[in-house]
Design a protein around this motif. Structure first.
Motif, PDB file in Angstrom:
ATOM      1  N   ASP A  16     -10.865  -8.493   9.503  1.00 14.32           N
ATOM      2  CA  ASP A  16      -9.809  -7.523   9.217  1.00 14.32           C
ATOM      3  C   ASP A  16      -9.355  -7.707   7.759  1.00 14.32           C
ATOM      4  O   ASP A  16      -9.921  -8.525   7.024  1.00 14.32           O
ATOM      5  N   PHE A  17      -8.341  -6.947   7.344  1.00 16.05           N
ATOM      6  CA  PHE A  17      -7.857  -7.016   5.962  1.00 16.05           C
ATOM      7  C   PHE A  17      -7.423  -8.423   5.573  1.00 16.05           C
ATOM      8  O   PHE A  17      -7.550  -8.808   4.418  1.00 16.05           O
ATOM      9  N   SER A  18      -6.917  -9.183   6.530  1.00 13.64           N
ATOM     10  CA  SER A  18      -6.437 -10.530   6.229  1.00 13.64           C
ATOM     11  C   SER A  18      -7.579 -11.535   6.122  1.00 13.64           C
ATOM     12  O   SER A  18      -7.366 -12.664   5.717  1.00 13.64           O
ATOM     13  N   GLY A  19      -8.796 -11.109   6.508  1.00 13.31           N
ATOM     14  CA  GLY A  19      -9.945 -12.004   6.477  1.00 13.31           C
ATOM     15  C   GLY A  19     -10.227 -12.672   7.808  1.00 13.31           C
ATOM     16  O   GLY A  19     -11.202 -13.408   7.961  1.00 13.31           O
ATOM     17  N   THR A  67      -0.936   1.515   5.852  1.00 16.10           N
ATOM     18  CA  THR A  67      -0.761   1.304   7.289  1.00 16.10           C
ATOM     19  C   THR A  67      -1.944   0.530   7.866  1.00 16.10           C
ATOM     20  O   THR A  67      -1.768  -0.371   8.685  1.00 16.10           O
ATOM     21  N   SER A  68      -3.131   0.860   7.424  1.00 15.28           N
ATOM     22  CA  SER A  68      -4.320   0.146   7.885  1.00 15.28           C
ATOM     23  C   SER A  68      -4.219  -1.338   7.540  1.00 15.28           C
ATOM     24  O   SER A  68      -4.511  -2.198   8.372  1.00 15.28           O
ATOM     25  N   ALA A  69      -3.777  -1.622   6.342  1.00 18.16           N
ATOM     26  CA  ALA A  69      -3.604  -3.026   5.935  1.00 18.16           C
ATOM     27  C   ALA A  69      -2.494  -3.690   6.748  1.00 18.16           C
ATOM     28  O   ALA A  69      -2.631  -4.833   7.195  1.00 18.16           O
ATOM     29  N   GLU A  70      -1.412  -2.955   6.967  1.00 16.64           N
ATOM     30  CA  GLU A  70      -0.267  -3.515   7.697  1.00 16.64           C
ATOM     31  C   GLU A  70      -0.629  -3.868   9.136  1.00 16.64           C
ATOM     32  O   GLU A  70      -0.256  -4.937   9.618  1.00 16.64           O
ATOM     33  N   ILE A  71      -1.357  -3.007   9.826  1.00 19.92           N
ATOM     34  CA  ILE A  71      -1.699  -3.308  11.221  1.00 19.92           C
ATOM     35  C   ILE A  71      -2.749  -4.407  11.327  1.00 19.92           C
ATOM     36  O   ILE A  71      -2.921  -4.992  12.379  1.00 19.92           O
ATOM     37  N   SER A  72      -3.417  -4.672  10.206  1.00 11.77           N
ATOM     38  CA  SER A  72      -4.378  -5.784  10.170  1.00 11.77           C
ATOM     39  C   SER A  72      -3.724  -7.070   9.688  1.00 11.77           C
ATOM     40  O   SER A  72      -4.410  -8.049   9.404  1.00 11.77           O
ATOM     41  N   HIS A  73      -2.405  -7.049   9.573  1.00 12.19           N
ATOM     42  CA  HIS A  73      -1.622  -8.222   9.185  1.00 12.19           C
ATOM     43  C   HIS A  73      -1.986  -8.749   7.806  1.00 12.19           C
ATOM     44  O   HIS A  73      -1.981  -9.947   7.561  1.00 12.19           O
ATOM     45  N   CYS A  74      -2.301  -7.837   6.910  1.00 15.65           N
ATOM     46  CA  CYS A  74      -2.560  -8.219   5.531  1.00 15.65           C
ATOM     47  C   CYS A  74      -1.246  -8.689   4.904  1.00 15.65           C
ATOM     48  O   CYS A  74      -0.175  -8.183   5.248  1.00 15.65           O
ATOM     49  N   ASP A  75      -1.330  -9.616   3.998  1.00 15.07           N
ATOM     50  CA  ASP A  75      -0.103 -10.128   3.400  1.00 15.07           C
ATOM     51  C   ASP A  75       0.480  -9.136   2.383  1.00 15.07           C
ATOM     52  O   ASP A  75      -0.077  -8.069   2.142  1.00 15.07           O
ATOM     53  N   ARG A  76       1.578  -9.497   1.806  1.00 17.19           N
ATOM     54  CA  ARG A  76       2.303  -8.613   0.887  1.00 17.19           C
ATOM     55  C   ARG A  76       1.499  -8.252  -0.364  1.00 17.19           C
ATOM     56  O   ARG A  76       1.853  -7.323  -1.077  1.00 17.19           O
ATOM     57  N   LYS A  77       0.431  -8.967  -0.653  1.00 20.35           N
ATOM     58  CA  LYS A  77      -0.372  -8.638  -1.826  1.00 20.35           C
ATOM     59  C   LYS A  77      -1.064  -7.291  -1.677  1.00 20.35           C
ATOM     60  O   LYS A  77      -1.286  -6.603  -2.661  1.00 20.35           O
ATOM     61  N   CYS A  78      -1.410  -6.912  -0.459  1.00 18.22           N
ATOM     62  CA  CYS A  78      -2.103  -5.630  -0.284  1.00 18.22           C
ATOM     63  C   CYS A  78      -1.237  -4.556   0.367  1.00 18.22           C
ATOM     64  O   CYS A  78      -1.588  -3.391   0.321  1.00 18.22           O
TER      65      CYS A  78
END
Length: 163
Positions: A16-19, A67-78
């Motif tokens: 996911d976005f968070s890796g 939103t895609s990044a947010e639901i993937s629990h990406c940190d505040r950098k993205c």
């Protein structure tokens, strides 16, 4: 030679976005794909949009990507421009500015109207998948409300384009 395929997903997992390594049928991954489908439909509709309408579509695409990044629990950098209450108000004001909705069933018969209706259909499908995350409290309510308004927006844009 660098290839577009990596073979890393051949076992049914992806990152996911968070890796984080997650199964490809994980709700966040499916929703990310649904968001990409809405964005693709918006790309097609953008071919017909000009001025404020085009700017609105570009802003929506940014919010969808966030939103895609947010639901993937990406940190505040993205997640630097997440959906906020003000975004919801702007969408509602824009919808209201498009006039009165039809009081009967509408068929869309112009290319622009059909393109916006495709956005509406994909946005509605996204809503149903995101409901799982909303129920589990894994997404903010304002984000769900914003995405819910998108189907109304795209319907009214299609209706206006078909007149």
């Amino acid at each position: 030679m660098q290839r577009v395929y990596t073979k890393k997903g051949d076992t049914g997992f992806t990152r996911d976005f968070s890796g984080k390594l997650v199964p490809k049928d994980h709700t966040a991954i499916i929703c990310g794909g649904k968001i990409a489908a809405v964005q693709s439909a918006i790309d097609a509709a953008s071919l017909f949009a000009k001025g404020k309408e085009r700017q609105l579509l570009e802003k929506i695409q940014t919010k969808l990507w966030q939103t895609s990044a947010e639901i993937s629990h990406c940190d505040r950098k993205c997640v630097v421009d997440p959906v906020q209450e003000e975004d919801l108000r702007r969408i509602e004001q824009y919808i209201d500015s498009l006039g009165k909705p039809p009081d009967q069933f509408v068929r869309f018969r112009t290319k622009k109207a059909v393109a916006y209706n495709e956005c509406r259909i994909r946005a509605r499908e996204l809503e149903t998948y995101l409901l799982k995350l909303l129920r589990k409290k894994k997404m903010r309510v304002v984000v769900y409300k914003y995405l819910n308004r998108l189907s109304s927006l795209f319907f009214m844009l299609a209706y206006k384009a078909g007149k």
